[in-house]
Motif scaffolding. Structure first.
Motif, PDB file in Angstrom:
ATOM      1  N   UNK A 144      27.719  46.879  27.147  1.00 24.53           N
ATOM      2  CA  UNK A 144      27.286  45.507  27.427  1.00 24.53           C
ATOM      3  C   UNK A 144      28.224  44.850  28.424  1.00 24.53           C
ATOM      4  N   UNK A 145      29.533  44.992  28.222  1.00 23.63           N
ATOM      5  CA  UNK A 145      30.501  44.399  29.148  1.00 23.63           C
ATOM      6  C   UNK A 145      30.378  45.004  30.538  1.00 23.63           C
ATOM      7  N   UNK A 146      30.209  46.309  30.606  1.00 24.21           N
ATOM      8  CA  UNK A 146      30.051  46.968  31.901  1.00 24.21           C
ATOM      9  C   UNK A 146      28.802  46.491  32.629  1.00 24.21           C
ATOM     10  N   UNK A 147      27.688  46.433  31.885  1.00 22.12           N
ATOM     11  CA  UNK A 147      26.430  45.999  32.495  1.00 22.12           C
ATOM     12  C   UNK A 147      26.495  44.538  32.908  1.00 22.12           C
ATOM     13  N   UNK A 148      27.146  43.707  32.095  1.00 23.14           N
ATOM     14  CA  UNK A 148      27.270  42.283  32.414  1.00 23.14           C
ATOM     15  C   UNK A 148      28.084  42.086  33.685  1.00 23.14           C
ATOM     16  N   UNK A 149      29.157  42.855  33.838  1.00 22.59           N
ATOM     17  CA  UNK A 149      29.967  42.759  35.046  1.00 22.59           C
ATOM     18  C   UNK A 149      29.165  43.198  36.268  1.00 22.59           C
ATOM     19  N   UNK A 150      28.453  44.314  36.144  1.00 26.43           N
ATOM     20  CA  UNK A 150      27.672  44.818  37.276  1.00 26.43           C
ATOM     21  C   UNK A 150      26.542  43.862  37.645  1.00 26.43           C
ATOM     22  N   UNK A 151      25.866  43.313  36.633  1.00 23.89           N
ATOM     23  CA  UNK A 151      24.731  42.428  36.892  1.00 23.89           C
ATOM     24  C   UNK A 151      25.167  41.105  37.516  1.00 23.89           C
ATOM     25  N   UNK A 152      26.350  40.620  37.151  1.00 22.84           N
ATOM     26  CA  UNK A 152      26.817  39.323  37.646  1.00 22.84           C
ATOM     27  C   UNK A 152      27.674  39.445  38.894  1.00 22.84           C
ATOM     28  N   UNK A 153      27.972  40.665  39.311  1.00 26.67           N
ATOM     29  CA  UNK A 153      28.815  40.855  40.488  1.00 26.67           C
ATOM     30  C   UNK A 153      30.283  40.551  40.229  1.00 26.67           C
ATOM     31  N   UNK A 154      30.692  40.567  38.978  1.00 26.39           N
ATOM     32  CA  UNK A 154      32.096  40.311  38.628  1.00 26.39           C
ATOM     33  C   UNK A 154      32.857  41.620  38.467  1.00 26.39           C
ATOM     34  N   UNK A 155      34.142  41.559  38.749  1.00 23.43           N
ATOM     35  CA  UNK A 155      34.996  42.720  38.537  1.00 23.43           C
ATOM     36  C   UNK A 155      35.259  42.886  37.049  1.00 23.43           C
ATOM     37  N   UNK A 156      35.228  44.131  36.575  1.00 21.11           N
ATOM     38  CA  UNK A 156      35.502  44.417  35.174  1.00 21.11           C
ATOM     39  C   UNK A 156      36.987  44.702  35.001  1.00 21.11           C
ATOM     40  N   UNK A 157      37.638  43.938  34.128  1.00 21.59           N
ATOM     41  CA  UNK A 157      39.032  44.176  33.767  1.00 21.59           C
ATOM     42  C   UNK A 157      39.037  44.636  32.314  1.00 21.59           C
ATOM     43  N   UNK A 158      39.546  45.849  32.091  1.00 21.57           N
ATOM     44  CA  UNK A 158      39.434  46.446  30.755  1.00 21.57           C
ATOM     45  C   UNK A 158      40.801  46.665  30.137  1.00 21.57           C
ATOM     46  N   UNK A 159      40.959  46.173  28.920  1.00 21.24           N
ATOM     47  CA  UNK A 159      42.131  46.462  28.105  1.00 21.24           C
ATOM     48  C   UNK A 159      41.680  47.372  26.969  1.00 21.24           C
ATOM     49  N   UNK A 160      42.044  48.650  27.060  1.00 19.73           N
ATOM     50  CA  UNK A 160      41.711  49.606  26.006  1.00 19.73           C
ATOM     51  C   UNK A 160      42.783  49.538  24.931  1.00 19.73           C
ATOM     52  N   UNK A 161      42.397  49.124  23.750  1.00 22.89           N
ATOM     53  CA  UNK A 161      43.367  48.933  22.676  1.00 22.89           C
ATOM     54  C   UNK A 161      43.616  50.247  21.940  1.00 22.89           C
ATOM     55  N   UNK A 162      44.819  50.366  21.398  1.00 19.19           N
ATOM     56  CA  UNK A 162      45.197  51.532  20.620  1.00 19.19           C
ATOM     57  C   UNK A 162      46.385  51.156  19.745  1.00 19.19           C
TER      58      UNK A 162
END
Length: 352
Positions: A50-68
């Motif tokens: 959902x976050x990936x698609x939302x970024x692509x659809x809105x033309x925004x850059x995706x910034x991802x923090x992968x938690x562990x």
């Protein structure tokens, strides 16, 4: 900015993300109100997508923090680039000598040095990490905090300032306020309960596996080369598997892989095709054994206790298995349980 939930649905559909109407309304509200969105639910239901698609659809850059487990502020917020700072100090060394050359005492030299800005702690020497990156970005971004439930509770406290105030505090410099408001999506696989403080700052939605019709549409979009009847068969198989008490239910991405595998394999092979599809859908030997038994009609097979028959004592995990089931024997979960053997021994001794 989307004008309605319907417009948002159309935009996500253009990125091959199929969203149900209720979910679309919550995502729409998160974007319009600029509130963080917390998505909870089992792994593999499309929360990260959902976050990936939302970024692509809105033309925004995706910034991802992968938690562990063990994630700390130096990986989430920022850290100082000590290499650049050292080079800067070496360049200043000669200039500092010139600056202090006319001082008469150590105290005077120390006071003059303290009053001089050496520029070591500035934004130029910051190595930004995802949270600070989303705050410093001049262009709006989508910030994805993925699998937040994998971190310790102390890490949640670092998120609160970003989620509630849209800012990050660097003690040596000050507070950075967001230059543009990011859309924040947090995901959780329900491995632990999140703190009320974190939940209070977010809109919340529980994402579950889609119904058969919606999953069929998703798989058809992501694997357009697969025939419709093949997709329907694989989706139905996944639905039946999810009704079983498995250690891990098949995710949507695994259903897509299985559909592609089914298209490659000879569909006329019957049980052999199902065997390889189960290998794509299931990741544990015990899950494989249970699925084979139940799909072959042995609904009581998972109890795995010794039972008496006309042929003698047999283990219920092997009783009534078909040749296809036998192919998966010995892959975890097989054999009688301790309680089952004890019950059998008592029966043999005449103990009721």
């Amino acid at each position: 900015m989307y004008e309605s939930a319907e417009k948002l649905t159309e935009a996500l559909s253009g990125e091959n993300y199929v969203i149900d109407p209720d979910f679309a309304v919550v995502v729409f509200l998160a974007t319009r109100l600029e509130r963080p969105l917390l998505l909870e639910g089992p792994a593999g239901v499309g929360k990260t997508e959902l976050a990936k698609a939302l970024a692509a659809a809105s033309g925004r850059r995706l910034v991802r923090l992968q938690c562990y487990e063990g994630l700390d502020d130096s990986r989430a917020l920022y850290e100082w680039d000590y290499g650049k700072q050292l080079m800067h100090v070496q360049m200043l060394r000669d200039r500092i000598g010139e600056l202090l050359s006319d001082t008469a005492s150590m105290a005077e030299a120390s006071a003059r040095l303290q009053a001089t800005d050496t520029g070591l702690y500035t934004e130029d020497f910051l190595s930004v990490r995802p949270l600070l990156d989303s705050v410093l970005s001049d262009e709006p971004v989508v910030l994805l905090v993925d699998e937040v439930d994998r971190t310790e509770e102390s890490m949640e406290a670092l998120l609160l300032e970003v989620l509630a105030e849209g800012q990050v505090t660097v003690p040596e410099i000050g507070t950075f306020t967001a230059r543009s408001t990011p859309w924040v999506v947090l995901t959780s696989n329900d491995t632990r309960e999140l703190s009320p403080a974190l939940k209070r700052r977010c809109l919340h939605y529980h994402v579950d596996f889609p119904d058969t019709a919606r999953e069929t549409e998703i798989v058809s979009r992501r694997a357009p080369e697969v025939a419709a009847d093949v997709v329907e068969g694989v989706v139905e198989l996944a639905r039946r598997l999810r009704e079983m008490p498995l250690r891990k239910s098949p995710s949507i991405s695994e259903v897509i892989d299985a559909a592609r595998a089914a298209a490659v394999l000879d569909r006329g092979a019957g049980d052999e095709v199902r065997r390889f599809l189960l290998a794509a859908l299931l990741k544990y030997g015990s899950d494989m054994d249970m699925a084979v038994r139940r799909l072959d009609g042995d609904e009581a097979g998972e109890s795995e206790v010794d039972v008496a028959t006309d042929e003698g004592w047999v283990n219920s995990s092997t009783r009534g298995k078909s040749p296809t089931s036998s192919a998966f024997a010995g892959r975890g979960g097989g054999g009688a349980s301790t309680g089952g053997r004890a019950a059998a021994d008592r029966y043999r001794r005449g103990v009721r």
